[in-house]
Write an enzyme that holds these catalytic residues in place. Sequence first.
Site, PDB file in Angstrom:
ATOM      1  N   GLY A 137       0.452   5.161  -0.107  1.00  0.00           N
ATOM      2  CA  GLY A 137      -0.912   5.399   0.353  1.00  0.00           C
ATOM      3  C   GLY A 137      -1.841   6.043  -0.644  1.00  0.00           C
ATOM      4  O   GLY A 137      -2.974   6.360  -0.288  1.00  0.00           O
ATOM      5  N   ASP A 148       4.992  -9.638   5.578  1.00  0.00           N
ATOM      6  CA  ASP A 148       5.308 -10.118   4.238  1.00  0.00           C
ATOM      7  C   ASP A 148       3.997 -10.581   3.611  1.00  0.00           C
ATOM      8  O   ASP A 148       3.290 -11.424   4.157  1.00  0.00           O
ATOM      9  CB  ASP A 148       6.307 -11.275   4.322  1.00  0.00           C
ATOM     10  CG  ASP A 148       6.770 -11.731   2.944  1.00  0.00           C
ATOM     11  OD1 ASP A 148       6.211 -11.256   1.931  1.00  0.00           O
ATOM     12  OD2 ASP A 148       7.680 -12.573   2.874  1.00  0.00           O
ATOM     13  N   CYS A 188       3.371  -1.500 -12.786  1.00  0.00           N
ATOM     14  CA  CYS A 188       3.797  -0.346 -13.592  1.00  0.00           C
ATOM     15  C   CYS A 188       4.866  -0.779 -14.582  1.00  0.00           C
ATOM     16  O   CYS A 188       5.863  -0.091 -14.786  1.00  0.00           O
ATOM     17  CB  CYS A 188       4.305   0.780 -12.698  1.00  0.00           C
ATOM     18  SG  CYS A 188       5.629   0.298 -11.582  1.00  0.00           S
ATOM     19  N   SER A 216       0.790  -1.231   0.000  1.00  0.00           N
ATOM     20  CA  SER A 216       0.000   0.000   0.000  1.00  0.00           C
ATOM     21  C   SER A 216       0.823   1.282   0.000  1.00  0.00           C
ATOM     22  O   SER A 216       0.297   2.340  -0.355  1.00  0.00           O
ATOM     23  CB  SER A 216      -0.924   0.017   1.216  1.00  0.00           C
ATOM     24  OG  SER A 216      -0.161  -0.122   2.393  1.00  0.00           O
TER      25      SER A 216
END
Length: 749
Positions: free
Chosen positions: A394, A441, A515, A391
């Site tokens: 954020g 993890d 990405c 995350s």
Amino acid sequence: MGVGRRMKKQGPPEPLSEAHFANLKRKKGIPVDDIPAEEHSNKKRRTSSKKPEKAIKSATGTKGAGKQTNGSKKTQSASSNGVKASKTKGKKVPEPELDSDEEMDDEFDASELEDDIGSDEELKLGSDFLGSDDDSVYDSDQEQDVGKKEKFVFSDDEDEDDDEREERLTAANIEGLSRKLDQQRQEEAEENEAELREDAMQTNIDGDKPHVLDSDDEDEDLVAKTKSLLAPDLQMLRTRITETIRVLEDFSELAEEGRDRAEYTNQLLKDVCAYYGYNEFLAEKLMNLFPPREAFAFFEANESARPVVIRTNTLRTHRRDLAQALINRGVTLEPVGKWSKVGLQVFDSNVPLGATPEYLAGHYILQAASSFLPVMALCPQENERCLDMASAPGGKTTHMAALMKNTGVIFANDPSKARAKGLIGNIHRLGVRNTIVCNYDAREFPRVMGGFDRVLLDAPCSGTGVIAKDPSVKTNRDEKDFQQLPHLQKQLLLAAIDSVNHASKTGGYLVYSTCSVAVEENEQVVAYALSRRPNVRLVETGLPFGKEGFTSFMGKEFHPSLKLTRRYYPHLYNVDGFFVAKFQKVGPTPPNAVLANGKKDKAVSRTSGDDDAMVVDKTPIATEEDGDESKDDFGGFDDEQDADYIERARRNAMRRRGLDPRALKKGEKKEKKETQEEPAKEEPAKEGAEEKEAPMEKVEKVEKAEKKEKKEKKEKAKDTPKAKVVKVEAKATEEKPKEKKKEKVKAKK
């Protein structure tokens, strides 16, 4: 030098002629009396009436020549005889040689200036003006009155050429003008082509075959230059890249004889590496994704940064209010597109976007436009239980919280504690209140917690889609990275699938995004997950734009449903390179499934029939006889109550692992059916068993006899004097505190 001509010509101005004033009266519409006809001379001005005609002609000739040399206006001259006028026009007047500045000044002598001034003054006077008898002033309208017209004589006062003459022509000459313009343009085009040929610039106009491939000597020279750290000729490289692409697009016509397509491809690869700075491995991997022309556009797009985009935090403000506030601060912006309701694209800003009061108040966050896409595909609903497996920092987590309107719960996990600090800061600044930050993890998450309605996995990747942000990717990535990263991504995706609750009423969805534009990190990982987890399937992402994923790539065939995935490229959509895939979990995890750690875990994978596998009891199994005699002072267990606790614990454990607790009941029903069928089968077999004793029963009898002997030995050991002494000591220790209490009571009395 001698005496100048100015001294010779000085004298009073001559009076004007009556014919001149008669013409002026006609112009004004005043009646004119009969005036005797006067002979019109060929000269413009009469400097002196006493001089002979030859002297007058020579003087006028010198004046005209002097005016031409100085670039001043010519005086328009005409005569009553048209033939004489044409002859005088054709003659060339020799230009006098001026020896000094005085001679230059003589061409504009004072007598002429005084004549002009005097004429202007007389125009303003009434009686004097009409009473003069001088005909030295020439009027251009006089010829028209006489009836003899000639061609206009254009002045050279501003070096007028044919172009100015064409401006004065009428509509009848437009066709001739257009022809001249066309001829001029044709001549200019021919000159440009000649210049291009001289500079050896190849164009696409001619169908020539460009010479792109270098000889061996030139290759050696290029290698020597690169080794000696000399800068390559960028203009030459770019020209060669474009020509190579043109040849590859029309190879049959433009290729040189005896040259193979692979040679041109290798040449293009070398030029791209030299021009853009990629290593050969990564450049080849990226070139294989596109046709040559599109690959060139992709490399070119990576050289320019993507536009700055901010996401409106709808928990605190609206996009329109935020846009107005930023515009008042000098920020130039507009909506990022119709596909997003919260994005704003910033073009220019007079203030730093990370330090405005609106930013500090949590009204927006700096976030790339491509990062909106995974959350839009996941589409979390209110009051759901969601997980973001990676995350930090954020952006996606807070976007999910805004879509959920701070309801439900979000578990924001990140394995890095340092990155988790930035995550916590953004959560507090943006006013998110339904998020729990954890540091695990992600591959261990199904064991830590499961049963989520929706899971978002933005996996770590090579970053080949964000080269514009991080140019170091061009040289840092090698073959080893594209082996390790896909392995990690496969483990994370399996863990994410196991963390989803397939029985969720509103969810059961998982979004996987990277990405990167590499197939090894996208389509191959998704295909692996589909093969290892048949209980999931790909569904539509719901995104309004994007290119379909590959179903076949370089000889590898993928599942047809991979066309539901979406790819994003910087040269097509002006966003970072991205990949988005959306899964739906339709059933529990199958038995003996390979987990994220690569091992088979029966406790996680079994869904029905194997209740003992869920709770492992490692205590030794006691016989029925032992159970009767093992009672001591501590007391026994309430088995019925314990069974309820055990069932609850099993159900909770299955929910955490993303399994369906109702599968336990199905397993119990199957066991009951099996137990009912077994006695019916055993009744006919009992008759034969009574007649002949099986060898197994003999073994059981021997084991029972041995157990009885062990019990007898234990009982004898209890009756030994040592055991009695121990019992007596225990009783004594119990009686001592009682005696002390009695003594204290007596003392108080």
